[in-house]
Design a protein around this motif. Structure first.
Motif, PDB file in Angstrom:
ATOM      1  N   THR A 116       2.994   5.510 -11.914  1.00  0.00           N
ATOM      2  CA  THR A 116       1.621   5.027 -11.800  1.00  0.00           C
ATOM      3  C   THR A 116       1.195   4.471 -13.152  1.00  0.00           C
ATOM      4  N   MET A 117       0.337   3.455 -13.112  1.00  0.00           N
ATOM      5  CA  MET A 117      -0.089   2.808 -14.351  1.00  0.00           C
ATOM      6  C   MET A 117      -1.610   2.711 -14.445  1.00  0.00           C
ATOM      7  N   SER A 118      -2.322   3.417 -13.559  1.00  0.00           N
ATOM      8  CA  SER A 118      -3.782   3.350 -13.569  1.00  0.00           C
ATOM      9  C   SER A 118      -4.344   4.179 -14.726  1.00  0.00           C
ATOM     10  N   ALA A 119      -5.585   3.918 -15.076  1.00  0.00           N
ATOM     11  CA  ALA A 119      -6.201   4.564 -16.235  1.00  0.00           C
ATOM     12  C   ALA A 119      -6.265   6.081 -16.086  1.00  0.00           C
ATOM     13  N   ASN A 120      -6.457   6.566 -14.850  1.00  0.00           N
ATOM     14  CA  ASN A 120      -6.657   8.004 -14.643  1.00  0.00           C
ATOM     15  C   ASN A 120      -5.379   8.801 -14.436  1.00  0.00           C
ATOM     16  N   SER A 121      -4.304   8.129 -14.046  1.00  0.00           N
ATOM     17  CA  SER A 121      -3.083   8.886 -13.699  1.00  0.00           C
ATOM     18  C   SER A 121      -1.813   8.186 -14.178  1.00  0.00           C
ATOM     19  N   SER A 122      -1.855   7.611 -15.349  1.00  0.00           N
ATOM     20  CA  SER A 122      -0.709   6.861 -15.846  1.00  0.00           C
ATOM     21  C   SER A 122       0.496   7.768 -16.083  1.00  0.00           C
ATOM     22  N   GLY A 123       1.674   7.241 -15.736  1.00  0.00           N
ATOM     23  CA  GLY A 123       2.925   7.930 -16.036  1.00  0.00           C
ATOM     24  C   GLY A 123       3.406   8.900 -14.988  1.00  0.00           C
ATOM     25  N   ASN A 124       2.661   9.049 -13.880  1.00  0.00           N
ATOM     26  CA  ASN A 124       3.097   9.948 -12.812  1.00  0.00           C
ATOM     27  C   ASN A 124       4.099   9.253 -11.898  1.00  0.00           C
ATOM     28  N   GLN A 125       4.945  10.038 -11.266  1.00  0.00           N
ATOM     29  CA  GLN A 125       5.916   9.502 -10.322  1.00  0.00           C
ATOM     30  C   GLN A 125       5.187   8.827  -9.159  1.00  0.00           C
ATOM     31  N   LEU A 126       5.706   7.661  -8.733  1.00  0.00           N
ATOM     32  CA  LEU A 126       5.079   6.942  -7.623  1.00  0.00           C
ATOM     33  C   LEU A 126       5.249   7.688  -6.306  1.00  0.00           C
TER      34      LEU A 126
ATOM     35  N   ASN B 160      12.615   8.041  -7.213  1.00  0.00           N
ATOM     36  CA  ASN B 160      13.238   9.137  -7.962  1.00  0.00           C
ATOM     37  C   ASN B 160      14.099   8.672  -9.129  1.00  0.00           C
ATOM     38  N   LEU B 161      14.195   7.360  -9.336  1.00  0.00           N
ATOM     39  CA  LEU B 161      15.048   6.822 -10.396  1.00  0.00           C
ATOM     40  C   LEU B 161      14.489   7.192 -11.769  1.00  0.00           C
ATOM     41  N   ARG B 162      15.355   7.724 -12.636  1.00  0.00           N
ATOM     42  CA  ARG B 162      14.972   8.115 -13.989  1.00  0.00           C
ATOM     43  C   ARG B 162      15.648   7.189 -15.002  1.00  0.00           C
ATOM     44  N   TRP B 163      15.032   7.037 -16.146  1.00  0.00           N
ATOM     45  CA  TRP B 163      15.636   6.210 -17.188  1.00  0.00           C
ATOM     46  C   TRP B 163      16.983   6.771 -17.630  1.00  0.00           C
ATOM     47  N   ASP B 164      17.143   8.083 -17.556  1.00  0.00           N
ATOM     48  CA  ASP B 164      18.427   8.703 -17.922  1.00  0.00           C
ATOM     49  C   ASP B 164      19.551   8.317 -16.967  1.00  0.00           C
TER      50      ASP B 164
END
Length: 204
Positions: A115-125, A52-56
């Motif tokens: 997530t960093m996979s090609a199909n779902s990049s940028g989603n929360q783990l 749940n950690l955010r860059w903010d």
């Protein structure tokens, strides 16, 4: 004070090195996983707090990481100062990950670990992904213990108590409302001392 019937599992320095070495930073997911494990080991983040950690929540200028509404709906402040007693540099590790994550995704996402996979990049783990990743790395590292994300938090707390000898500091770092919850780490350190003394006696 009675000792708990079962003390939590922790890992030693050699096991820490073996575990974190399984995350190959040449690969973007390995880089992400290495930084995740580092934060659990060096500032005691819970699994939920990691995902749940955010860059903010991170202020690099003041070297502060905020946990907002953690367990018990309580906020707490943690420090990511360079060259601290833990022998790791959380601030630089996070800055380097931030740059790589933004470069890989083409923009900076809301969450620190995604997530960093090609199909779902940028989603929360997902929690289950992190649990399975640590079990997989532990098996590869040859650690003959049942390891979970919480094992890394227990290990952090035990190392912090060994360093400070101040259980109130450990309580604050972990965000425990009840000191009795934190006292288990005193028992863990005492158990380590007993084992060391026993080994000395056996060698004589």
């Amino acid at each position: 004070m009675a000792r708990p019937k079962k003390l939590p599992t922790i890992i030693n320095e050699a096991e820490i090195q073996a575990l974190t070495a399984q995350a190959n930073s040449r690969y973007v997911t390995g880089h992400r996983n290495r930084v995740m494990m580092q934060l659990m080991l060096s500032i005691g983040l819970r699994l939920a707090e990691v995902v749940n950690l955010r860059w903010d929540d991170i202020d690099f200028l003041s070297e502060v990481l905020m946990i907002r509404e953690g367990k018990g709906m309580k906020d707490r402040t943690l420090f990511i100062k360079d060259n601290n007693w833990r022998g790791v540099d959380d601030k630089t590790a996070l800055q380097e990950w931030k740059e790589r994550q933004a470069e890989e995704l083409g923009e900076l996402p809301e969450y620190v670990f995604t997530t960093m996979s090609a199909n779902s990049s940028g989603n929360q783990l997902n929690d289950r992904y992190v649990q399975a990743m640590i079990r997989r790395y532990s098996k590869r590292a040859g650690i003959n213990k049942k390891i979970s994300p919480h094992t890394l938090r227990h290990t952090f707390a035990t190392r912090l108590y060994k360093h400070t000898k101040d259980i109130a500091v450990v309580q604050k770092a972990l965000g425990h409302s009840d000191l009795s919850t934190t006292m288990v780490y005193v028992h863990l350190v005492s158990s380590d001392v007993e084992k060391a003394l026993s080994n000395v006696k056996d060698e004589k």
